[in-house]
Design a protein around this motif. Structure first.
Motif, PDB file in Angstrom:
ATOM      1  N   HIS A   1      55.735  38.728  51.007  1.00  0.00           N
ATOM      2  CA  HIS A   1      56.568  38.133  49.948  1.00  0.00           C
ATOM      3  C   HIS A   1      56.711  36.628  50.163  1.00  0.00           C
ATOM      4  O   HIS A   1      56.665  35.854  49.208  1.00  0.00           O
ATOM      5  N   GLU A   2      56.861  36.222  51.422  1.00  0.00           N
ATOM      6  CA  GLU A   2      56.939  34.781  51.709  1.00  0.00           C
ATOM      7  C   GLU A   2      55.656  34.083  51.249  1.00  0.00           C
ATOM      8  O   GLU A   2      55.688  33.034  50.619  1.00  0.00           O
ATOM      9  N   LEU A   3      54.524  34.706  51.581  1.00  0.00           N
ATOM     10  CA  LEU A   3      53.233  34.122  51.207  1.00  0.00           C
ATOM     11  C   LEU A   3      53.073  34.064  49.690  1.00  0.00           C
ATOM     12  O   LEU A   3      52.564  33.078  49.152  1.00  0.00           O
ATOM     13  N   ALA A   4      53.544  35.125  49.023  1.00  0.00           N
ATOM     14  CA  ALA A   4      53.423  35.168  47.552  1.00  0.00           C
ATOM     15  C   ALA A   4      54.124  33.943  46.948  1.00  0.00           C
ATOM     16  O   ALA A   4      53.650  33.378  45.955  1.00  0.00           O
ATOM     17  N   GLY A   5      55.231  33.496  47.567  1.00  0.00           N
ATOM     18  CA  GLY A   5      55.946  32.302  47.095  1.00  0.00           C
ATOM     19  C   GLY A   5      55.103  31.048  47.219  1.00  0.00           C
ATOM     20  O   GLY A   5      55.253  30.104  46.432  1.00  0.00           O
ATOM     21  N   GLU A   6      54.175  31.042  48.188  1.00  0.00           N
ATOM     22  CA  GLU A   6      53.305  29.868  48.388  1.00  0.00           C
ATOM     23  C   GLU A   6      52.138  29.850  47.399  1.00  0.00           C
ATOM     24  O   GLU A   6      51.433  28.864  47.296  1.00  0.00           O
ATOM     25  N   TYR A   7      51.901  31.000  46.758  1.00  0.00           N
ATOM     26  CA  TYR A   7      50.745  31.099  45.844  1.00  0.00           C
ATOM     27  C   TYR A   7      51.228  31.501  44.446  1.00  0.00           C
ATOM     28  O   TYR A   7      50.990  32.628  44.002  1.00  0.00           O
ATOM     29  N   PRO A   8      51.898  30.569  43.739  1.00  0.00           N
ATOM     30  CA  PRO A   8      52.465  30.928  42.433  1.00  0.00           C
ATOM     31  C   PRO A   8      51.406  31.319  41.398  1.00  0.00           C
ATOM     32  O   PRO A   8      51.721  32.003  40.423  1.00  0.00           O
ATOM     33  N   ASP A   9      50.151  30.898  41.621  1.00  0.00           N
ATOM     34  CA  ASP A   9      49.104  31.227  40.633  1.00  0.00           C
ATOM     35  C   ASP A   9      48.557  32.634  40.821  1.00  0.00           C
ATOM     36  O   ASP A   9      47.747  33.100  40.019  1.00  0.00           O
ATOM     37  N   VAL A  10      48.989  33.299  41.895  1.00  0.00           N
ATOM     38  CA  VAL A  10      48.473  34.646  42.156  1.00  0.00           C
ATOM     39  C   VAL A  10      49.550  35.669  41.781  1.00  0.00           C
ATOM     40  O   VAL A  10      50.693  35.569  42.223  1.00  0.00           O
ATOM     41  N   ALA A  11      49.182  36.644  40.970  1.00  0.00           N
ATOM     42  CA  ALA A  11      50.131  37.718  40.608  1.00  0.00           C
ATOM     43  C   ALA A  11      50.186  38.698  41.777  1.00  0.00           C
ATOM     44  O   ALA A  11      49.167  39.245  42.192  1.00  0.00           O
ATOM     45  N   TYR A  12      51.393  38.885  42.313  1.00  0.00           N
ATOM     46  CA  TYR A  12      51.544  39.675  43.543  1.00  0.00           C
ATOM     47  C   TYR A  12      52.263  40.982  43.256  1.00  0.00           C
ATOM     48  O   TYR A  12      53.208  41.033  42.460  1.00  0.00           O
ATOM     49  N   SER A  13      51.862  42.049  43.942  1.00  0.00           N
ATOM     50  CA  SER A  13      52.607  43.313  43.866  1.00  0.00           C
ATOM     51  C   SER A  13      52.508  44.032  45.208  1.00  0.00           C
ATOM     52  O   SER A  13      51.610  43.767  46.009  1.00  0.00           O
ATOM     53  N   ASP A  14      53.462  44.940  45.463  1.00  0.00           N
ATOM     54  CA  ASP A  14      53.414  45.814  46.646  1.00  0.00           C
ATOM     55  C   ASP A  14      53.130  47.229  46.151  1.00  0.00           C
ATOM     56  O   ASP A  14      53.526  47.597  45.046  1.00  0.00           O
ATOM     57  N   MET A  15      52.510  48.015  47.018  1.00  0.00           N
ATOM     58  CA  MET A  15      52.324  49.428  46.675  1.00  0.00           C
ATOM     59  C   MET A  15      52.376  50.248  47.968  1.00  0.00           C
ATOM     60  O   MET A  15      51.835  49.812  48.996  1.00  0.00           O
ATOM     61  N   LEU A  16      53.011  51.393  47.885  1.00  0.00           N
ATOM     62  CA  LEU A  16      53.024  52.286  49.049  1.00  0.00           C
ATOM     63  C   LEU A  16      51.644  52.934  49.180  1.00  0.00           C
ATOM     64  O   LEU A  16      50.981  53.226  48.175  1.00  0.00           O
ATOM     65  N   VAL A  17      51.226  53.185  50.411  1.00  0.00           N
ATOM     66  CA  VAL A  17      49.844  53.605  50.637  1.00  0.00           C
ATOM     67  C   VAL A  17      49.523  54.948  49.983  1.00  0.00           C
ATOM     68  O   VAL A  17      48.402  55.162  49.501  1.00  0.00           O
ATOM     69  N   ASP A  18      50.505  55.844  49.918  1.00  0.00           N
ATOM     70  CA  ASP A  18      50.209  57.148  49.297  1.00  0.00           C
ATOM     71  C   ASP A  18      49.935  56.968  47.805  1.00  0.00           C
ATOM     72  O   ASP A  18      49.017  57.568  47.243  1.00  0.00           O
ATOM     73  N   ASN A  19      50.714  56.083  47.176  1.00  0.00           N
ATOM     74  CA  ASN A  19      50.470  55.792  45.764  1.00  0.00           C
ATOM     75  C   ASN A  19      49.122  55.082  45.590  1.00  0.00           C
ATOM     76  O   ASN A  19      48.354  55.387  44.674  1.00  0.00           O
TER      77      ASN A  19
END
Ligand code: NAD
Length: 359
Positions: A206-224
């Motif tokens: 999440h910290e890194l996602a803040g450094e890359y505003p041009d990249v659309a970021y998401s999290d996903m659980l591994v089972d999903n």
């Protein structure tokens, strides 16, 4: 420019497919005016036969002094009974460790003309699969504390998933940088609902996602993520994940594209030097019969051109040549779906011809 490449042909089909990739690199060198110097390195089963060790010191030195390493595959039934430290695969782990290659990049792209070879339902395949898995390679459970002891219910064994902020930051950065050159999406896969190591992983991402505003970021659980790869793979661009989850998900993703003989990979560290190899093994069942698909190794060489040598145009020319040959209907046996097929050598010659005459 001249680039020094350490070649590790290895075992089984390794020498055949590495020869094919070398021919392609030579053709690229001629066309674009680059020099490639090759030094062959003995490792894996071949090294066990000659030197009684899977990775002789001299072989490792040659890799350390190269600009990059191109590997075929190691292993085979001949060496299956060797103890762990004398298995051919130790050569791979040794090179990765000594070159500090902490990131494994595996692109998985379903080419439209090979859709029938994919196990995906047609309506899902039609939406396309074009993703890159960035797997952490030198940390996590494969390297954490492990052991056995006696417990109340008998012998007990444990492995430990362990990650530092620094390890997560460097693999995360690799993923975000890769996304900037693609469709600018990163999905980080973890198990943050259960694992503490995943919670740190997620915080850092999440910290890194803040450094890359041009990249659309998401999290996903591994089972999903395991389900989504089958159900809706077109949603993914770059997936970044741990060593263990990446090992499993990258094999799953590779199967979506049709054949293991098509898929390339790169292992990278902080510098430009990397190790490039097909994702498949040494296929001893087809070695020496002209049946090996050389495309995964040829595309691995293309990744080397792009990621280690900064030759994006040359890499694209190789990828385009492969696609043109497939569009014209040439198939090795693994992707022929029961139809007619060409030999490994013929497939390579067709690709070389496309490179030479391509614009
Ligand atoms: P494999 O990937 O070698 O073969 C699996 C199946 O895919 C076989 O039927 C084989 O014929 C086919 N196949 C693989 N590559 C192909 C290609 N380029 N073209 C056409 N068909 C291809 O896996 P395996 O049989 O489980 O392992 C064989 C040996 O390779 C074992 O000793 C294993 O340890 C080793 N291995 C090495 C690596 C590596 O060097 N990176 C990776 C995996 C397995």
């Amino acid at each position: 420019m001249t680039f020094n490449i350490a070649l590790v042909p290895g075992d089984g089909i390794g020498p055949e497919i590495v020869d094919a990739a070398v021919a392609v690199l030579k053709a690229v060198g001629e066309k674009y005016g680059h020099g490639f110097q090759f030094e062959t390195v003995v490792a894996g089963g071949a090294a066990l036969d000659q030197f009684d060790v899977p990775l002789p010191k001299e072989s490792l030195e040659k890799c350390l002094h190269s600009d990059s390493v191109l590997l075929g595959a190691v292993g085979g039934p001949k060496w299956d009974t060797k103890p762990g430290h004398l298995r051919p695969e130790r050569a791979l782990l040794g090179i990765r460790k000594e070159l500090n290659l902490f990131a494994n990049l595996r692109p998985a792209k379903l080419l439209p003309m090979l859709a029938s070879a994919s196990p995906l339902r047609a309506d899902i395949a039609d939406k396309g699969v074009d993703l890159l898995i960035v797997r952490e390679l030198t940390g996590g459970m494969y390297f954490g504390p492990r052991g056995r002891s006696q417990g109340d219910l008998g012998e007990t064994a444990y492995d430990t998933e362990i990650y530092s902020r620094g390890e997560i930051l460097r693999i995360g950065r690799m993923a975000f940088e890769a996304a900037l050159k693609r469709r600018k999406k990163v999905c980080s896969v973890d198990k943050a609902n259960v694992l503490e190591s995943s919670r740190l992983w997620r915080e850092v991402m999440h910290e890194l996602a803040g450094e890359y505003p041009d990249v659309a970021y998401s999290d996903m659980l591994v089972d999903n993520a395991a389900m989504q790869l089958i159900q809706n793979p077109s949603q993914f661009d770059v997936i970044v994940t741990s060593n263990l989850f990446g090992d499993i998900l990258s094999d799953e993703a590779s199967q979506l594209t049709g054949s293991i003989g098509l898929l390339a990979s790169a292992s990278l560290g902080e510098g430009t030097r990397g190790m490039y190899e097909p994702i498949h093994g040494s296929a001893p069942d087809i070695a020496g019969q002209g049946l090996a698909n050389p495309i995964a190794t040829i595309l691995s060489a293309a990744m080397m051109l792009n990621l280690s040598f900064g030759l994006a145009e040359e890499a694209k020319a190789v990828e385009t040549a492969v696609e043109k040959v497939l569009e014209k209907g040439f198939r090795t046996r693994d992707i022929a779906s029961g139809g007619s097929y060409v030999t490994s050598g013929e497939m390579t010659r067709r690709i070389l011809a496309e490179i030479s005459c391509g614009s």
